[in-house]
Design an enzyme around this catalytic site. Structure first.
Site, PDB file in Angstrom:
ATOM      1  N   LYS A  49       0.763  -1.271   0.016  1.00 39.04           N
ATOM      2  CA  LYS A  49       0.075   0.144   0.136  1.00 39.04           C
ATOM      3  C   LYS A  49       0.870   1.124  -0.032  1.00 39.04           C
ATOM      4  O   LYS A  49       0.771   2.234  -0.735  1.00 39.04           O
ATOM      5  CB  LYS A  49      -0.924  -0.028   1.115  1.00 39.04           C
ATOM      6  CG  LYS A  49      -1.999  -1.250   1.118  1.00 39.04           C
ATOM      7  CD  LYS A  49      -2.759  -1.384   2.386  1.00 39.04           C
ATOM      8  CE  LYS A  49      -3.731  -2.706   2.029  1.00 39.04           C
ATOM      9  NZ  LYS A  49      -4.402  -2.969   3.495  1.00 39.04           N
ATOM     10  N   GLN A  93      -4.614  -1.598   9.511  1.00 36.35           N
ATOM     11  CA  GLN A  93      -4.310  -2.841   9.014  1.00 36.35           C
ATOM     12  C   GLN A  93      -4.771  -4.050   9.783  1.00 36.35           C
ATOM     13  O   GLN A  93      -4.520  -4.200  10.946  1.00 36.35           O
ATOM     14  CB  GLN A  93      -3.022  -2.909   8.606  1.00 36.35           C
ATOM     15  CG  GLN A  93      -2.507  -4.338   7.984  1.00 36.35           C
ATOM     16  CD  GLN A  93      -3.421  -4.303   6.497  1.00 36.35           C
ATOM     17  OE1 GLN A  93      -3.172  -3.410   5.732  1.00 36.35           O
ATOM     18  NE2 GLN A  93      -4.030  -5.472   6.272  1.00 36.35           N
ATOM     19  N   ASP A 116     -11.406   2.626   4.267  1.00 36.29           N
ATOM     20  CA  ASP A 116     -11.544   1.182   4.360  1.00 36.29           C
ATOM     21  C   ASP A 116     -12.890   0.907   4.011  1.00 36.29           C
ATOM     22  O   ASP A 116     -13.360  -0.212   3.689  1.00 36.29           O
ATOM     23  CB  ASP A 116     -10.812   0.327   5.435  1.00 36.29           C
ATOM     24  CG  ASP A 116      -9.770  -0.347   4.954  1.00 36.29           C
ATOM     25  OD1 ASP A 116      -9.391  -0.619   3.846  1.00 36.29           O
ATOM     26  OD2 ASP A 116      -8.688  -0.657   6.199  1.00 36.29           O
TER      27      ASP A 116
HETATM   28  C1  BQF Z   1      -2.225 -10.385  -5.569  1.00 37.11           C
HETATM   29  C2  BQF Z   1      -6.150  -9.124   2.893  1.00 37.11           C
HETATM   30  C3  BQF Z   1      -7.081 -10.910   3.955  1.00 37.11           C
HETATM   31  C4  BQF Z   1      -6.898 -10.360   5.328  1.00 37.11           C
HETATM   32  C5  BQF Z   1      -6.651  -9.016   5.327  1.00 37.11           C
HETATM   33  C6  BQF Z   1      -2.132  -8.095  -4.462  1.00 37.11           C
HETATM   34  C7  BQF Z   1      -2.769  -7.826  -2.190  1.00 37.11           C
HETATM   35  C8  BQF Z   1      -3.059  -9.290  -2.057  1.00 37.11           C
HETATM   36  C9  BQF Z   1      -2.714 -10.103  -3.180  1.00 37.11           C
HETATM   37  C10 BQF Z   1      -3.056  -6.982  -1.032  1.00 37.11           C
HETATM   38  C11 BQF Z   1      -5.650  -8.294   1.907  1.00 37.11           C
HETATM   39  C12 BQF Z   1      -5.540  -8.924   0.509  1.00 37.11           C
HETATM   40  C13 BQF Z   1      -5.301  -6.987   2.035  1.00 37.11           C
HETATM   41  C14 BQF Z   1      -2.239  -9.512  -4.387  1.00 37.11           C
HETATM   42  C15 BQF Z   1      -4.234  -6.191   0.861  1.00 37.11           C
HETATM   43  C16 BQF Z   1      -5.320  -7.986  -0.672  1.00 37.11           C
HETATM   44  O1  BQF Z   1      -1.152  -9.849  -6.385  1.00 37.11           O
HETATM   45  O2  BQF Z   1      -2.714 -11.147  -5.690  1.00 37.11           O
HETATM   46  C17 BQF Z   1      -2.139  -7.416  -3.225  1.00 37.11           C
HETATM   47  O3  BQF Z   1      -2.228  -6.232  -0.610  1.00 37.11           O
HETATM   48  N1  BQF Z   1      -4.173  -7.151  -0.196  1.00 37.11           N
HETATM   49  C18 BQF Z   1      -5.045  -6.452   3.285  1.00 37.11           C
HETATM   50  O4  BQF Z   1      -4.809  -5.360   3.300  1.00 37.11           O
HETATM   51  O5  BQF Z   1      -5.363  -7.154   4.505  1.00 37.11           O
HETATM   52  C19 BQF Z   1      -6.026  -8.399   4.245  1.00 37.11           C
HETATM   53  C20 BQF Z   1      -6.650 -10.382   2.872  1.00 37.11           C
END
Ligand code: BQF
Length: 290
Positions: A49, A93, A116
């Site tokens: 991010k 987060q 968010d």
């Molecule tokens: C990709 C998230 C579960 C719980 C908390 C790119 C992300 C993930 C995968 C990413 C996620 C999932 C995020 C890919 C943010 C998505 O290339 O497939 C980016 O950074 N995510 C999060 O902040 O908290 C989570 C999933």
């Protein structure tokens, strides 16, 4: 079969945002990120991010708190960011440690800075189809993937597999909205649903967000289904340097043979989540300037 390239679609959104931020006359948008503890997935998400924000020209401010932070200290940090006029968006987060209630924490963020879209006010606005609220980034990203891939939802049966506050429920609300990328007949199913395959087989569009690796098998879908795989599951893979690889909630091998469209994991919904966070942050900034 059309493979939906989430990386490419996210990139085009990031490009659009970069142009818009570049054209801003004065101040630039700023997102504040609070991370509690050192959960490896959280560390990696936050890093992605920050990097994306930097590329767009959005400032980020990192606040890393210890795993055993008290609720009082965490809330004091949120309050300070709420009061700071230079901070446009606040991201907490997930996941948070068990001793901290996530819903209560998300609700501490001012609705106008809740990029968010996890806050009760913003979820209420989504339910009321009031577009002044922020929509949670993953469901908002799913809508963009559907729109930009030319998938029709009007009058179609969209089946959402999973009922989480962050993905399943808001995704279902978006699909049922009176909007071009909505107007669907929506079924939400989950781990307690009886005869789940008989329902998923009716889906014209299947949104899988149940959090179990390869849960949706080939016999659970009909020919021509459009599949959005929201799952991000770490499974052990000794052949990888990291010792794991990411798999979705969908058995890609089998389901892609029947699908009209399908998102891969990684490179499907994940990158869209990050892109939509940036979109929301720019919106929060613009609202603060007017
Ligand atoms: C990709 C998230 C579960 C719980 C908390 C790119 C992300 C993930 C995968 C990413 C996620 C999932 C995020 C890919 C943010 C998505 O290339 O497939 C980016 O950074 N995510 C999060 O902040 O908290 C989570 C999933």
């Amino acid at each position: 079969m059309q493979l939906i390239d989430g990386n490419a679609i996210a990139e085009s959104i990031i490009e659009e945002l970069t142009k818009e931020v570049g054209a801003l006359p004065g101040k630039k948008p700023v997102i504040a990120v609070i991370r509690v503890g050192e959960d490896p997935a959280s560390v990696s998400y936050v890093r992605k991010k920050e990097k994306t924000a930097a590329r767009i020209g959005i400032g980020s401010r990192m606040h890393i708190l210890p795993e055993d932070v008290s609720k009082e200290d965490l809330f004091a940090q949120i309050d300070a960011l709420n009061a700071d006029p230079d901070v446009n968006g606040i991201l907490i987060q997930a996941p948070l440690p068990n001793h901290i209630d996530e819903t209560e924490t998300f609700n501490r963020v001012l609705p106008g800075k809740d990029v968010d879209g996890f806050n009760t006010i913003n979820i209420g606005k989504l339910c009321q189809e009031d577009s002044s609220g922020f929509v949670a980034c993953t469901p908002a990203g799913i809508v963009q993937l559907i729109e930009r891939s030319g998938i029709e939802t009007q009058g179609k049966h969209v089946v959402v597999l999973g009922r989480s506050q962050i993905v399943g429920k808001p995704a279902a609300l978006l699909m049922v909205r009176k909007a071009v990328s909505g107007n669907a007949t929506v079924t939400i199913c989950h781990s307690r649903t009886q005869d789940l395959p008989s329902i998923t087989r009716q889906a014209d569009v299947l949104i899988a967000a149940i959090g179990r690796p390869n849960f949706v098998t080939g016999d659970m879908v009909k020919e021509g289904v459009a599949v959005i795989d929201v799952g991000i599951n770490r499974v052990v893979d000794e052949s990888r340097k990291s010792g794991y690889r990411l798999v979705g909630d969908v058995d890609f091998e089998a389901v892609s043979q029947k699908a009209s469209h399908i998102t891969p994991v990684p490179g499907g919904v994940g990158p869209m989540t990050v892109a939509m966070l940036m979109h929301n942050t720019l919106r929060a900034f613009k609202a603060s300037q007017s």
